[in-house]
Write a protein that holds these residues in place. Structure first.
Motif, PDB file in Angstrom:
ATOM      1  N   UNK A   1     -77.298 -55.901  -6.992  1.00 22.20           N
ATOM      2  CA  UNK A   1     -76.165 -55.451  -7.796  1.00 22.20           C
ATOM      3  C   UNK A   1     -75.096 -54.825  -6.910  1.00 22.20           C
ATOM      4  N   UNK A   2     -74.071 -54.274  -7.545  1.00 20.53           N
ATOM      5  CA  UNK A   2     -73.933 -53.986  -8.978  1.00 20.53           C
ATOM      6  C   UNK A   2     -73.329 -55.122  -9.809  1.00 20.53           C
ATOM      7  N   UNK A   3     -72.846 -56.215  -9.134  1.00 19.78           N
ATOM      8  CA  UNK A   3     -72.199 -57.251  -9.946  1.00 19.78           C
ATOM      9  C   UNK A   3     -72.420 -58.661  -9.425  1.00 19.78           C
ATOM     10  N   UNK A   4     -73.244 -58.814  -8.384  1.00 19.71           N
ATOM     11  CA  UNK A   4     -73.551 -60.163  -7.901  1.00 19.71           C
ATOM     12  C   UNK A   4     -75.043 -60.272  -7.612  1.00 19.71           C
ATOM     13  N   UNK A   5     -75.670 -61.371  -8.011  1.00 17.69           N
ATOM     14  CA  UNK A   5     -77.113 -61.504  -7.829  1.00 17.69           C
ATOM     15  C   UNK A   5     -77.539 -61.561  -6.367  1.00 17.69           C
ATOM     16  N   UNK A   6     -76.627 -61.988  -5.493  1.00 18.41           N
ATOM     17  CA  UNK A   6     -76.997 -62.128  -4.084  1.00 18.41           C
ATOM     18  C   UNK A   6     -76.867 -60.829  -3.296  1.00 18.41           C
ATOM     19  N   UNK A   7     -76.355 -59.778  -3.915  1.00 16.58           N
ATOM     20  CA  UNK A   7     -76.164 -58.508  -3.204  1.00 16.58           C
ATOM     21  C   UNK A   7     -77.422 -57.652  -3.320  1.00 16.58           C
TER      22      UNK A   7
ATOM     23  N   UNK B   1     -81.098 -62.796 -14.196  1.00 18.28           N
ATOM     24  CA  UNK B   1     -80.571 -63.491 -13.025  1.00 18.28           C
ATOM     25  C   UNK B   1     -79.065 -63.361 -12.886  1.00 18.28           C
ATOM     26  N   UNK B   2     -78.423 -62.749 -13.857  1.00 14.40           N
ATOM     27  CA  UNK B   2     -76.968 -62.635 -13.821  1.00 14.40           C
ATOM     28  C   UNK B   2     -76.549 -61.201 -14.105  1.00 14.40           C
TER      29      UNK B   2
END
Length: 925
Positions: free
Chosen positions: A380-386, A564-565
């Motif tokens: 997070x906080x707004x992308x799954x890859x972070x 996942x999102x």
């Protein structure tokens, strides 16, 4: 070539095998190798594509050159050859499925008006639609939550469900899994997927790999079962079900080698978040990813599916796992019949599709992970890859807060900054200074209890989504954490909205068999429904007092979900930070109540005697988890899937008109006849250059399909809200954008309407607004687009990198088209949205390296002309864009067309893929 005819088979590969007492014919890859040379080191996923070419060879869409290109791939490890892929079947969910069926109904109407037989429009490939995206978490924390939410869902979606019931009887090869059953990807994994498909063709039974495309990005979850499939837009899926091949370039394939084993206390979710981070950094957009290595030997299909599910998050077309003993073990566990399992083993071994120890195919590129290096993680906080290591969560949130008003700045000095940051975490949890009150904090009363909401408060804790609820190991781990927490007298913090939404009823069976559901219920994780819920944005409202506190204090709060999102504005409009986590961590954060804790060191609560309780006190051992997973039995799957298409009494009582052409109702606010085929002639109109277009939106990097076409709730003063109120719909009955996708009037008004989208034409404004350039007024995007249409002004959208990231949302393209946008110019595109734009007749164009909206100094007040469209449309052609600034000066640059294949060029010329299909069917009738 029809579905019932055999291919040309110029290499004479058709042969037979026996399995389960029956003879099957198949197109043999080893026999093809006698002519083609050694093809055994092709990636497994490309072997599946090669078989598809051999089986569908017709001399027109598939010929020897396509087969030869596959062989050449072994030498070059890449290819520019376009192939036509014919999947065995199509999977749909209801958010994307409803507009898909609306389009089919509209196509029947168009064929009827053109004097043709409406029955021409009919799926030629099997289609399964699973209603899984509609249930919302209106009720929670009570034993009646499931029944109440389902009742609300049925009432709220009556029109949509009547329409789907109509489609079920009107179209052949079309099945519907009713609401309250499960999530499409989990139903696909546990029941629909076969790994090897077969069908009668002439006097032979042909066996071939199970393949599919789906109208949801996470269709890739099925890759964990050795089934090749991926998400496409609803538009492309409709074409596939109508017999059109999926046009694609032979992809690059990145091999991901997995070795070792997970350490004690590490979950499959931690593994997948690590894999996601690694592959995003590697760069795999538009590529296949294939997993190999000895680490797969003991990796169960549930773990593989968790990794494959996240393919859209790491950007790959798919994340493929080859067939092996684990595949057979899962097929047995989930109750597939013995003959099918025998066929899978015999076919995979005969075709060279069986994973052998030590076998390493040729890949375009590789990377490697020792699972022993994986650590407890969230994203997070707004992308799954972070990915954020669990031990760093407190610091990660504090870093976010540093830029918030009232938070300490770096210039304050390390001592002051450290002391303030520590006290800023103040909340009514153990181990934090309770006397400090952050300037944003707000007092509130919940269930008669006075408490306080602080920055970092976890206001949503949701065990949800196909990603993790399909995996018994992490679900049982959540149950074990709950059991230990209850035994110690811990309780969920009062401001946390808790929910449990499994992907299938089997999960409920095994949680109850283990005795864990009672423990979860005591912490508020009662069953709320079988569907995507929070992960798709159907989290429902927060308690009024919580929403008021967040709004009054402008508090940055958090959700923690096993999904996942976590894109901006997706989970809940008031929740600015959203963190993906394993189910047991979701339970832990519900107990802690705040993400501003280091759970590796800080206690998350107190036991009955006032002693601090740490995460390590609750976390189960691998042995405990393994023993719990043993309670998952085959009979559970057979019982729950025995009547999967039947539905409950309410579903069965829905009246269905027995007609082949749908009777549209002008009064419906859910289903409307879309205007896509209005005025469509037998031949397409010539494509014209774009002259003096205005810019509708000037956007930055990583604009997602959620930004372009949100799926969640919307306000009463939004264009969509005003439209519904004008038709007598009260705000409490708005439902969501996702549920209204069968009504183009709502969806047009919701395009570019995400509450977090930032249009750079406006200074510091968030939400779906733009500047109407002729007057300089700020207004909703929809309102401006309608004014431009009245003036006959064409529109373009300008964007940065990774335009269209995220869900395979066809309305992100449909809405763009209906607003009058003729072209999008971006630095790069995500695969599905690029394809969807073409499928709706919108041109995707790409800036050359070194040129972008910033180098051109665009403000949005310029006019844009694009030359080169009026000639032949060819893949990858160069077009010229001329920018005219306010002062009359101009600048020009070349743009690359992102029409990548010859088929896409044909679709674009026809104004979209569906227009092409209708015209072709009328010609062939």
């Amino acid at each position: 070539m029809t579905n019932d005819s055999l291919g040309k088979d110029s290499l004479n590969t058709l042969t037979s095998l026996s399995a389960g007492g029956k003879t099957f014919h198949y197109y043999s890859l080893p026999k093809a190798a006698e002519s083609l040379g050694d093809i055994n080191r092709l990636p497994f996923s490309l072997k599946v594509l090669l078989e598809n070419l051999l089986r569908n060879e017709d001399g027109v869409t598939v010929d020897q050159s396509h087969v030869d290109a596959m062989v050449q791939w072994l030498k070059d490890k890449r290819s520019d050859t376009e192939i036509q892929f014919r999947p065995a079947r199509v999977l749909m969910q209801d958010f994307t499925g409803v507009p898909g069926v609306v389009d089919l109904a509209a196509m029947r109407e168009a064929v009827k008006k053109a004097g043709g037989d409406p029955a021409l429009i009919n799926p030629l490939s099997p289609v399964d639609l699973v209603i899984d995206h509609s249930v919302m978490v209106d009720r929670f924390g009570t034993s009646s939550a499931f029944e109440e939410n389902v009742a609300i869902e049925m009432e709220r979606n009556q029109e949509r469900y009547e329409f789907l019931r109509w489609g079920q009887q009107a179209f052949d090869n079309f099945r519907v899994v009713p609401p309250g059953t499960g999530i499409c990807h989990q139903v696909n994994l546990e029941y629909l997927g076969k790994t090897v498909w077969h069908r009668e063709q002439g006097d032979k039974t042909i066996a071939y790999p199970d393949t599919l495309v789906g109208t949801d990005s996470h269709t890739t979850m099925i890759n964990g079962l050795g089934i090749l499939g991926w998400g496409v837009g609803g538009i492309e899926a409709e074409a596939a079900m109508l017999g059109q091949p999926v046009s694609m370039l032979i992809p690059e394939v990145v091999g991901f080698k997995i070795t070792g084993k997970l350490r004690e206390g590490i979950t499959a979710t931690d593994l997948v978040l690590t894999v996601t981070e690694m592959l995003r950094k590697k760069g795999v957009v538009g590529k296949f990813v294939e997993f190999y290595g000895d680490g797969l030997k003991d990796m169960p299909v549930a773990d593989r599916a968790t990794i494959a599910n996240m393919s859209p998050e790491y950007g790959a077309t798919c994340g493929f796992f080859p067939v092996d003993e684990q595949t057979l073990k899962y097929l047995r566990l989930t109750g597939r019949d013995d003959q099918q399992i025998e066929l899978v083993e015999a076919y995979a071994k005969a075709q060279g599709l069986w994973r052998e120890p030590g076998h390493e195919p040729v890949y375009t590129a590789t990377l490697e992970l020792d699972m022993g290096d994986v650590e407890a993680s969230m994203a997070g906080p707004k992308r799954p890859q972070d990915r954020v290591a669990l031990k760093n969560m407190k610091a990660a949130f504090e870093l976010l807060m540093e830029t918030a008003e009232g938070s300490p700045k770096a210039s304050d000095g390390p001592d002051k900054r450290e002391s303030q940051l520590k006290s800023e975490g103040g909340q009514t949890a153990v181990g934090v200074d309770k006397s400090y009150r952050h300037p944003c904090s707000r007092e509130l009363t919940l269930n008669g209890q006075d408490t306080r909401l602080d920055p970092g408060a976890v206001v949503i804790a949701a065990i949800t989504s196909c990603t993790n609820t399909s995996n018994p190991s992490v679900m049982m781990a959540a149950g074990l954490v709950a059991r230990k927490a209850v035994a110690k007298g811990l309780k969920t913090k009062p401001w946390v909205k808790t929910s449990l939404a499994p992907g299938s009823k089997v999960v409920t069976e095994y949680l109850e068999a283990g005795g864990f559901q009672d423990d979860l219920n005591k912490l508020g994780f009662d069953l709320v429904g079988y569907g995507c819920t929070t992960c798709i944005g159907n989290s429902g409202p927060l308690p009024d007092a919580v929403e008021k506190a967040i709004t009054d204090g402008d508090i940055t709060v958090a959700s923690v979900l096993s999904g996942n999102r976590n894109f901006e504005g997706r989970i809940h409009p008031l929740v600015k930070t959203n963190w993906l986590a394993s189910p047991p961590l979701v339970v832990a954060y519900a107990l802690a109540g705040n993400v501003r804790l280091n759970l590796a060191e800080d206690p998350l609560g107190e036991d009955q005697d006032g002693n601090p309780v740490y995460l390590k006190d609750l976390w189960p051992s691998q042995q405990e988890v393994a023993e719990a997973v043993e309670k998952v039995k085959t009979d559970m799957f057979r019982t729950e899937y025995a009547a999967v298409f039947d539905g409950d009494a309410t579903w069965q009582a829905i009246e269905v008109p027995q007609t082949k052409v749908y009777t549209w109702s002008e009064d419906s606010t859910y289903i409307q006849h879309p205007p896509f085929f209005e005025g469509m002639g037998p031949e397409p109109d010539p494509v014209e250059d774009i002259v003096d277009a205005n810019i509708l939106a000037l956007l930055g990097d990583s604009v997602t399909t959620d930004h372009i076409s949100p799926a969640g709730s919307f306000s009463a003063d939004s264009p969509a809200g005003k439209y519904l109120q004008e038709r007598g719909v009260e705000p409490k009955n708005f439902n969501s954008y996702g549920s209204r996708r069968g009504n183009h009037e709502v969806m047009m008004r919701g395009t570019f309407a995400n509450v977090r989208i930032r249009n750079e034409m406006l200074d510091g404004v968030e939400g779906g607004f733009t500047k109407f350039v002729p007057t300089g007024e700020q207004m909703p995007v929809y309102d401006a687009a309608m004014k431009y249409q009245e003036q006959g002004t064409p529109l373009v959208v300008i964007a940065g990198k990774e335009y269209g990231t995220g869900s395979s949302r066809d309305w992100a393209a449909k809405g763009t088209r209906l607003l009058g946008v003729r072209a999008v110019v971006a630095e790069s595109y995500e695969r599905i949205h690029r394809s969807n734009l073409i499928g709706m007749g919108v041109m995707p164009l790409q800036f050359p390296e070194g040129t972008d909206r910033k180098s051109l100094k665009l403000t949005g007040e310029e006019t844009i002309s694009i030359n080169g469209l009026s000639g032949d449309i060819t893949p990858g052609q160069t077009l010229t864009m001329t920018v005219t600034y306010k002062d009359g000066s101009t600048a020009s640059c070349d743009l690359k067309s992102r029409i990548d294949t010859a088929n896409e060029a044909v679709y674009f010329v026809h104004g979209g893929i569906l227009h092409y299909v209708v015209r072709e069917m009328l010609k062939s009738a």
